[in-house]
Motif scaffolding. Structure first.
Motif, PDB file in Angstrom:
ATOM      1  N   LYS A  65     -29.927 100.161 -41.447  1.00 39.07           N
ATOM      2  CA  LYS A  65     -28.830  99.344 -41.674  1.00 39.07           C
ATOM      3  C   LYS A  65     -28.946  98.343 -40.503  1.00 39.07           C
ATOM      4  N   ASN A 105     -31.249  98.026 -48.618  1.00 40.43           N
ATOM      5  CA  ASN A 105     -29.873  98.113 -47.936  1.00 40.43           C
ATOM      6  C   ASN A 105     -28.988  99.057 -48.801  1.00 40.43           C
ATOM      7  N   HIS A 147     -31.350 103.716 -45.385  1.00 40.62           N
ATOM      8  CA  HIS A 147     -31.809 102.450 -44.633  1.00 40.62           C
ATOM      9  C   HIS A 147     -31.041 102.418 -43.172  1.00 40.62           C
TER      10      HIS A 147
END
Length: 52
Positions: free
Chosen positions: A19, A12, A17
Motif C-alpha cells: 500500500k 495496488n 500489496h
C-alpha cells in the motif's frame, strides 16, 4: 502490514500489496506461466495474486 523489500510490486489491487510502498507483503510469491514454454515476460504472472 509488513513489507518485503525483496519483492517489488506495483499492483495496488492485490491484497498483498504493501500500500504505502511499491513492494509485496508476502514472504515469497509463486510465479506461473501461461504457455508450455515461457519465452517472454508476458508469458508469466504472479500466481500469488489475490484481489483485495
Amino acid at each position: 502490514m509488513k513489507v518485503n523489500k525483496s519483492i517489488g510490486c506495483t499492483v495496488n489491487e492485490c491484497k498483498y500489496h504493501a500500500k504505502n510502498e511499491s513492494f509485496c507483503s508476502l514472504d515469497h510469491i509463486n510465479v506461473v506461466k501461461h504457455t508450455n514454454r515461457a519465452t517472454n515476460p508476458e508469458a508469466t504472472d504472479c500466481g500469488s495474486f489475490e484481489t483485495e
